[in-house]
Design a protein around this motif. Structure first.
Motif, short mmCIF file in Angstrom:
data_model
loop_
_atom_site.label_atom_id
_atom_site.label_comp_id
_atom_site.label_asym_id
_atom_site.label_seq_id
_atom_site.Cartn_x
_atom_site.Cartn_y
_atom_site.Cartn_z
N ARG A 1 -1.22 0.83 11.48
CA ARG A 1 -2.56 0.43 11.95
C ARG A 1 -2.52 -0.86 12.75
NH1 ARG A 1 -1.68 4.13 7.82
NH2 ARG A 1 -3.41 5.57 7.76
N ARG B 1 -3.06 4.50 -8.04
CA ARG B 1 -3.31 3.16 -7.55
C ARG B 1 -4.81 2.90 -7.62
NH1 ARG B 1 -2.00 4.06 -2.54
NH2 ARG B 1 0.21 3.73 -2.78
N ARG C 1 -10.05 7.42 4.13
CA ARG C 1 -9.32 8.41 4.93
C ARG C 1 -8.38 7.75 5.93
NH1 ARG C 1 -12.38 10.67 8.14
NH2 ARG C 1 -14.42 9.86 7.54
N PRO D 1 8.06 10.24 -9.03
CA PRO D 1 9.19 9.64 -9.76
C PRO D 1 8.75 8.47 -10.64
CG PRO D 1 9.72 9.89 -7.42
CD PRO D 1 8.25 10.17 -7.57
N LEU E 1 0.84 -1.20 0.00
CA LEU E 1 0.00 0.00 0.00
C LEU E 1 0.87 1.25 0.00
CD1 LEU E 1 -2.95 0.88 -0.15
CD2 LEU E 1 -2.94 1.10 2.33
N ARG E 2 1.48 1.58 1.13
CA ARG E 2 2.50 2.64 1.22
C ARG E 2 3.44 2.19 2.33
NH1 ARG E 2 -2.42 4.94 1.72
NH2 ARG E 2 -2.09 4.99 3.96
N GLN F 1 14.67 7.64 -7.88
CA GLN F 1 14.01 6.34 -8.06
C GLN F 1 14.82 5.14 -7.62
OE1 GLN F 1 12.01 6.23 -12.01
NE2 GLN F 1 12.81 8.29 -12.10
N LEU G 1 -1.76 10.85 -6.68
CA LEU G 1 -0.94 11.83 -5.97
C LEU G 1 -1.51 13.23 -6.18
CD1 LEU G 1 2.71 10.64 -6.71
CD2 LEU G 1 1.60 10.72 -4.48
N LEU H 1 -7.05 4.52 5.81
CA LEU H 1 -6.03 3.58 5.35
C LEU H 1 -5.69 3.69 3.86
CD1 LEU H 1 -4.10 1.20 5.91
CD2 LEU H 1 -5.99 -0.34 5.38
N LEU H 2 -6.71 3.66 3.02
CA LEU H 2 -6.44 3.46 1.59
C LEU H 2 -5.68 4.62 0.95
CD1 LEU H 2 -9.79 1.77 0.51
CD2 LEU H 2 -7.70 0.72 1.36
N ALA H 3 -5.92 5.84 1.44
CA ALA H 3 -5.18 6.99 0.91
C ALA H 3 -4.52 7.73 2.05
CB ALA H 3 -6.13 7.93 0.17
N ASN H 4 -3.37 8.32 1.78
CA ASN H 4 -2.70 9.19 2.75
C ASN H 4 -2.94 10.61 2.29
OD1 ASN H 4 -0.95 10.84 4.14
ND2 ASN H 4 0.76 9.41 4.10
N TYR I 1 8.31 14.76 2.26
CA TYR I 1 7.39 15.73 1.67
C TYR I 1 6.43 16.27 2.71
CZ TYR I 1 3.62 17.89 -0.85
OH TYR I 1 2.70 18.81 -1.27
N ILE J 1 -0.49 13.37 0.93
CA ILE J 1 0.09 13.35 -0.42
C ILE J 1 -0.88 12.87 -1.50
CG2 ILE J 1 2.53 13.08 0.19
CD1 ILE J 1 2.11 10.01 -0.02
#
Lengths: 226, 77
Positions: A68, B40, B60, B16, A60-61, A111, B9, B62-65, A151, B68
């Motif tokens: 979590r 994504r 809000r 990048p 995911l990230r 990258q 994003l 988890l799926l997206a931050n 960022y 950014i």
């Protein structure tokens, strides 16, 4: 009472042992190893460390899933009580994803995964973690990351600088981070996230010992406070 | 119910990956590409009882931050 620390291990952490060894060697304290699925932390902790690695395979990230996990609720609660929390590399990513630190860590601008010793400057000596250095002191600490490109929006960056919360900056191009930020503090100053690995630079056999100063600073700071 | 969550994003956030794709496409000889941004796509299959509020909450939390990323929820069927 001796110094008591906890090192959290997530699935995919790989610097947890190095972190535990560094804390133990430098502080002479007790280090509890805590699993991410645990709901509670040991009592009376002085210090909590979130180690580097690739928790949950960076799915995911980076740091998103770990942030979590059950133990993080306890870490957030301890941080709110003022316990010192250090997140290194993936640990920094987890702290931003958990909302304990502002900003986010994006893919390196070049990258590429960057794995080498880098020159840093100490952004402030007015923190629990950095009091053993002078402001603007140049130190060498290794990095090893793919997502270390710090960022935050301009207003947040201005606030971090205005409140003296930039703990470290890169002294050379590394990953494209905004304003060369390598490590930031929370508002209260008890939470530090940084991409470089101080735990990998604690004795001359590792090529240098600049990282020791961070752990020594914390130990001294907490003794004074106690 | 099939739900697609599109995560992208925010404007101004360096991408990048998008830039690498851009360069690769140009290297392959495709002309006229102004910009590439990589996002994504997350596909969920949820019970009909799942509310819009719950879906928004998932995005809000988890799926997206949102530091950014932006997200868009699309109900497919």
């Amino acid at each position: 009472m001796g110094f008591a620390a906890a090192v959290i291990t997530f699935p995919g952490s790989n610097c947890d042992r190095d972190m535990a060894v560094a804390i133990e060697a430098i502080t002479g304290g007790t280090v509890h190893r805590v699993w991410h699925g645990d709901a509670v932390l040991p009592e009376r902790l002085d210090f909590i460390a979130l180690p580097g690695g690739f928790s949950y395979g960076d799915y995911l990230r980076s740091g998103a899933m770990a942030a979590r996990s059950p133990i993080m609720q306890a870490v957030v609660a301890e941080a709110a009580r003022g316990v010192a929390v250090l997140g290194v590399c993936n640990g920094f990513q987890v702290l931003t994803e958990a909302g304990l630190l502002p900003g986010a860590l994006l893919r390196n601008a070049g990258q590429r995964f960057v794995c080498r010793d880098v020159a840093l400057t100490v952004g402030t000596s007015q923190s629990l973690f950095t009091s053993g250095w002078f402001k603007d002191q140049r130190i060498t600490v290794p990095v090893a990351h793919h997502d270390g490109n710090y960022y935050a929006d301009a207003a947040t960056l201005d606030r971090l600088e205005g409140e003296d919360r930039v703990a470290f900056r890169y002294a050379e191009p590394v990953n494209g981070s905004q304003r060369n930020i390598a490590g930031v503090l929370n508002e209260a100053g008890n939470v530090l996230g940084m991409m470089p690995h101080p735990e990998r630079m604690i004795e001359p056999a590792q090529g240098g010992s600049d990282g020791r100063v961070l752990f020594e600073s914390v130990l001294r700071g907490l003794r004074v406070a106690a | 119910m099939k739900v697609r969550v599109h995560v992208s994003l925010k404007n101004g956030v360096l991408d990048p990956q998008g830039r690498a794709i851009h360069h690769a496409l140009e290297g392959m000889g495709f002309a006229g590409i102004e910009d590439v941004r990589a996002g994504r796509l997350i596909e969920l299959d949820v019970a009909d009882s799942v509310t819009d509020e719950a879906l928004d909450d998932m995005c809000r939390k988890l799926l997206a931050n949102q530091v950014i990323e932006n997200y868009r929820i699309e109900k497919v069927a």
